[in-house]
Design a protein around this motif. Sequence first.
Motif, PDB file in Angstrom:
ATOM      1  N   ALA A 102       0.822  -1.215   0.000  1.00 38.36           N
ATOM      2  CA  ALA A 102       0.000   0.000   0.000  1.00 38.36           C
ATOM      3  C   ALA A 102       0.854   1.263   0.000  1.00 38.36           C
ATOM      4  O   ALA A 102       0.443   2.301  -0.507  1.00 38.36           O
ATOM      5  CB  ALA A 102      -0.945  -0.003   1.200  1.00 38.36           C
ATOM      6  N   ALA A 103       2.074   1.160   0.533  1.00 38.62           N
ATOM      7  CA  ALA A 103       2.987   2.304   0.573  1.00 38.62           C
ATOM      8  C   ALA A 103       3.888   2.381  -0.649  1.00 38.62           C
ATOM      9  O   ALA A 103       4.767   3.233  -0.718  1.00 38.62           O
ATOM     10  CB  ALA A 103       3.836   2.241   1.841  1.00 38.62           C
ATOM     11  N   GLY A 104       3.683   1.490  -1.623  1.00 37.92           N
ATOM     12  CA  GLY A 104       4.437   1.578  -2.869  1.00 37.92           C
ATOM     13  C   GLY A 104       5.544   0.560  -3.052  1.00 37.92           C
ATOM     14  O   GLY A 104       6.297   0.637  -4.027  1.00 37.92           O
ATOM     15  N   ALA A 105       5.670  -0.390  -2.147  1.00 35.35           N
ATOM     16  CA  ALA A 105       6.720  -1.402  -2.287  1.00 35.35           C
ATOM     17  C   ALA A 105       6.438  -2.306  -3.484  1.00 35.35           C
ATOM     18  O   ALA A 105       5.293  -2.583  -3.817  1.00 35.35           O
ATOM     19  CB  ALA A 105       6.807  -2.248  -1.020  1.00 35.35           C
ATOM     20  N   VAL A 106       7.516  -2.767  -4.108  1.00 33.14           N
ATOM     21  CA  VAL A 106       7.421  -3.733  -5.198  1.00 33.14           C
ATOM     22  C   VAL A 106       7.843  -5.085  -4.635  1.00 33.14           C
ATOM     23  O   VAL A 106       8.932  -5.216  -4.055  1.00 33.14           O
ATOM     24  CB  VAL A 106       8.347  -3.326  -6.371  1.00 33.14           C
ATOM     25  CG1 VAL A 106       8.355  -4.397  -7.440  1.00 33.14           C
ATOM     26  CG2 VAL A 106       7.932  -1.973  -6.934  1.00 33.14           C
ATOM     27  N   VAL A 107       6.996  -6.081  -4.800  1.00 38.65           N
ATOM     28  CA  VAL A 107       7.300  -7.409  -4.263  1.00 38.65           C
ATOM     29  C   VAL A 107       8.369  -8.075  -5.123  1.00 38.65           C
ATOM     30  O   VAL A 107       8.211  -8.220  -6.330  1.00 38.65           O
ATOM     31  CB  VAL A 107       6.030  -8.285  -4.201  1.00 38.65           C
ATOM     32  CG1 VAL A 107       6.377  -9.697  -3.712  1.00 38.65           C
ATOM     33  CG2 VAL A 107       4.982  -7.644  -3.299  1.00 38.65           C
ATOM     34  N   VAL A 108       9.454  -8.472  -4.489  1.00 37.03           N
ATOM     35  CA  VAL A 108      10.549  -9.183  -5.146  1.00 37.03           C
ATOM     36  C   VAL A 108      10.392 -10.679  -4.911  1.00 37.03           C
ATOM     37  O   VAL A 108      10.615 -11.486  -5.806  1.00 37.03           O
ATOM     38  CB  VAL A 108      11.911  -8.688  -4.610  1.00 37.03           C
ATOM     39  CG1 VAL A 108      13.056  -9.519  -5.156  1.00 37.03           C
ATOM     40  CG2 VAL A 108      12.109  -7.219  -4.927  1.00 37.03           C
ATOM     41  N   ARG A 109      10.015 -11.041  -3.701  1.00 33.23           N
ATOM     42  CA  ARG A 109       9.777 -12.430  -3.318  1.00 33.23           C
ATOM     43  C   ARG A 109       8.553 -12.429  -2.413  1.00 33.23           C
ATOM     44  O   ARG A 109       8.556 -11.826  -1.352  1.00 33.23           O
ATOM     45  CB  ARG A 109      10.982 -13.003  -2.575  1.00 33.23           C
ATOM     46  CG  ARG A 109      10.848 -14.484  -2.231  1.00 33.23           C
ATOM     47  CD  ARG A 109      12.062 -15.021  -1.490  1.00 33.23           C
ATOM     48  NE  ARG A 109      12.379 -14.300  -0.280  1.00 33.23           N
ATOM     49  CZ  ARG A 109      11.793 -14.497   0.907  1.00 33.23           C
ATOM     50  NH1 ARG A 109      10.847 -15.383   1.040  1.00 33.23           N
ATOM     51  NH2 ARG A 109      12.171 -13.803   1.952  1.00 33.23           N
ATOM     52  N   GLY A 110       7.506 -13.074  -2.847  1.00 32.72           N
ATOM     53  CA  GLY A 110       6.265 -13.096  -2.087  1.00 32.72           C
ATOM     54  C   GLY A 110       6.384 -13.905  -0.811  1.00 32.72           C
ATOM     55  O   GLY A 110       7.402 -14.538  -0.536  1.00 32.72           O
ATOM     56  N   LEU A 111       5.327 -13.895  -0.030  1.00 31.45           N
ATOM     57  CA  LEU A 111       5.291 -14.646   1.218  1.00 31.45           C
ATOM     58  C   LEU A 111       5.571 -16.119   0.981  1.00 31.45           C
ATOM     59  O   LEU A 111       5.032 -16.714   0.047  1.00 31.45           O
ATOM     60  CB  LEU A 111       3.911 -14.514   1.861  1.00 31.45           C
ATOM     61  CG  LEU A 111       3.668 -13.239   2.641  1.00 31.45           C
ATOM     62  CD1 LEU A 111       2.196 -13.068   2.914  1.00 31.45           C
ATOM     63  CD2 LEU A 111       4.457 -13.248   3.939  1.00 31.45           C
ATOM     64  N   ARG A 112       6.438 -16.664   1.831  1.00 29.79           N
ATOM     65  CA  ARG A 112       6.688 -18.098   1.750  1.00 29.79           C
ATOM     66  C   ARG A 112       7.279 -18.579   3.063  1.00 29.79           C
ATOM     67  O   ARG A 112       7.860 -17.809   3.833  1.00 29.79           O
ATOM     68  CB  ARG A 112       7.582 -18.458   0.585  1.00 29.79           C
ATOM     69  CG  ARG A 112       9.014 -18.028   0.686  1.00 29.79           C
ATOM     70  CD  ARG A 112       9.778 -18.489  -0.550  1.00 29.79           C
ATOM     71  NE  ARG A 112      11.197 -18.215  -0.400  1.00 29.79           N
ATOM     72  CZ  ARG A 112      12.019 -18.101  -1.398  1.00 29.79           C
ATOM     73  NH1 ARG A 112      11.578 -18.221  -2.637  1.00 29.79           N
ATOM     74  NH2 ARG A 112      13.302 -17.871  -1.194  1.00 29.79           N
ATOM     75  N   ASP A 113       7.111 -19.866   3.282  1.00 29.79           N
ATOM     76  CA  ASP A 113       7.677 -20.519   4.458  1.00 29.79           C
ATOM     77  C   ASP A 113       9.007 -21.141   4.060  1.00 29.79           C
ATOM     78  O   ASP A 113       9.113 -21.784   3.020  1.00 29.79           O
ATOM     79  CB  ASP A 113       6.724 -21.594   4.977  1.00 29.79           C
ATOM     80  CG  ASP A 113       5.408 -21.004   5.461  1.00 29.79           C
ATOM     81  OD1 ASP A 113       5.453 -19.979   6.166  1.00 29.79           O
ATOM     82  OD2 ASP A 113       4.342 -21.549   5.134  1.00 29.79           O
ATOM     83  N   GLU A 114      10.017 -20.942   4.912  1.00 24.59           N
ATOM     84  CA  GLU A 114      11.354 -21.447   4.647  1.00 24.59           C
ATOM     85  C   GLU A 114      11.600 -22.755   5.399  1.00 24.59           C
ATOM     86  O   GLU A 114      10.974 -23.011   6.431  1.00 24.59           O
ATOM     87  CB  GLU A 114      12.408 -20.415   5.067  1.00 24.59           C
ATOM     88  CG  GLU A 114      12.259 -19.066   4.392  1.00 24.59           C
ATOM     89  CD  GLU A 114      12.553 -19.100   2.904  1.00 24.59           C
ATOM     90  OE1 GLU A 114      13.089 -20.101   2.400  1.00 24.59           O
ATOM     91  OE2 GLU A 114      12.247 -18.101   2.229  1.00 24.59           O
ATOM     92  N   ASP A 115      12.554 -23.549   4.920  1.00 27.83           N
ATOM     93  CA  ASP A 115      12.911 -24.811   5.570  1.00 27.83           C
ATOM     94  C   ASP A 115      13.421 -24.601   6.995  1.00 27.83           C
ATOM     95  O   ASP A 115      13.300 -25.482   7.835  1.00 27.83           O
ATOM     96  CB  ASP A 115      13.988 -25.549   4.769  1.00 27.83           C
ATOM     97  CG  ASP A 115      13.473 -26.043   3.430  1.00 27.83           C
ATOM     98  OD1 ASP A 115      12.237 -26.151   3.273  1.00 27.83           O
ATOM     99  OD2 ASP A 115      14.303 -26.310   2.548  1.00 27.83           O
ATOM    100  N   TYR A 116      14.006 -23.440   7.283  1.00 27.91           N
ATOM    101  CA  TYR A 116      14.581 -23.182   8.599  1.00 27.91           C
ATOM    102  C   TYR A 116      13.583 -22.564   9.576  1.00 27.91           C
ATOM    103  O   TYR A 116      13.949 -22.109  10.650  1.00 27.91           O
ATOM    104  CB  TYR A 116      15.841 -22.314   8.492  1.00 27.91           C
ATOM    105  CG  TYR A 116      15.657 -21.048   7.695  1.00 27.91           C
ATOM    106  CD1 TYR A 116      15.247 -19.871   8.303  1.00 27.91           C
ATOM    107  CD2 TYR A 116      15.909 -21.034   6.330  1.00 27.91           C
ATOM    108  CE1 TYR A 116      15.089 -18.702   7.579  1.00 27.91           C
ATOM    109  CE2 TYR A 116      15.759 -19.877   5.595  1.00 27.91           C
ATOM    110  CZ  TYR A 116      15.351 -18.715   6.236  1.00 27.91           C
ATOM    111  OH  TYR A 116      15.196 -17.552   5.503  1.00 27.91           O
TER     112      TYR A 116
END
Length: 142
Positions: A102-116
């Motif tokens: 909403a503040a203008g950020a560009v998504v580079v990598r969307g939400l995700r769960d990591e192995d760690y």
Amino acid sequence: MNTTTEKKIVVGVWPTLVYRDGHAALKFLTEGLGFTQICLYAGDTEGSIAHSELAWPPGGGVMVSSVGRQREQDDFSWLAEHPQSVYLVHDDPDRLLARAIAAGAVVVRGLRDEDYGSRGFTVKDQEGNLWSVGTYRGEIVE
């Protein structure tokens, strides 16, 4: 003598980011990511920032400045070629991602769960800097 078990945490590492438009950066960081502005010192040219500090609510902070007349002799061409990157710990990255977009950020990598065990995302601000946000707080060393 303090009889409570609370400890005061002193920040010993301060990522420092230099922007062409420091005020736009401060707006993005406070409104988009949730930093709290602690101080702001004007630079030598109108609209520039000599120094500012922003606190990250769970702990830590960043320093932000912008290019001004006193810094003209410095070569800041690397800013466009090499984005700066900061990792932020946050308990609710799902909610924060919506706020950042909403503040203008560009998504580079969307939400995700990591192995760690972390859940998070990475966004790019208006000058190409990367802000990674996740639940990972680092390994606990006893």
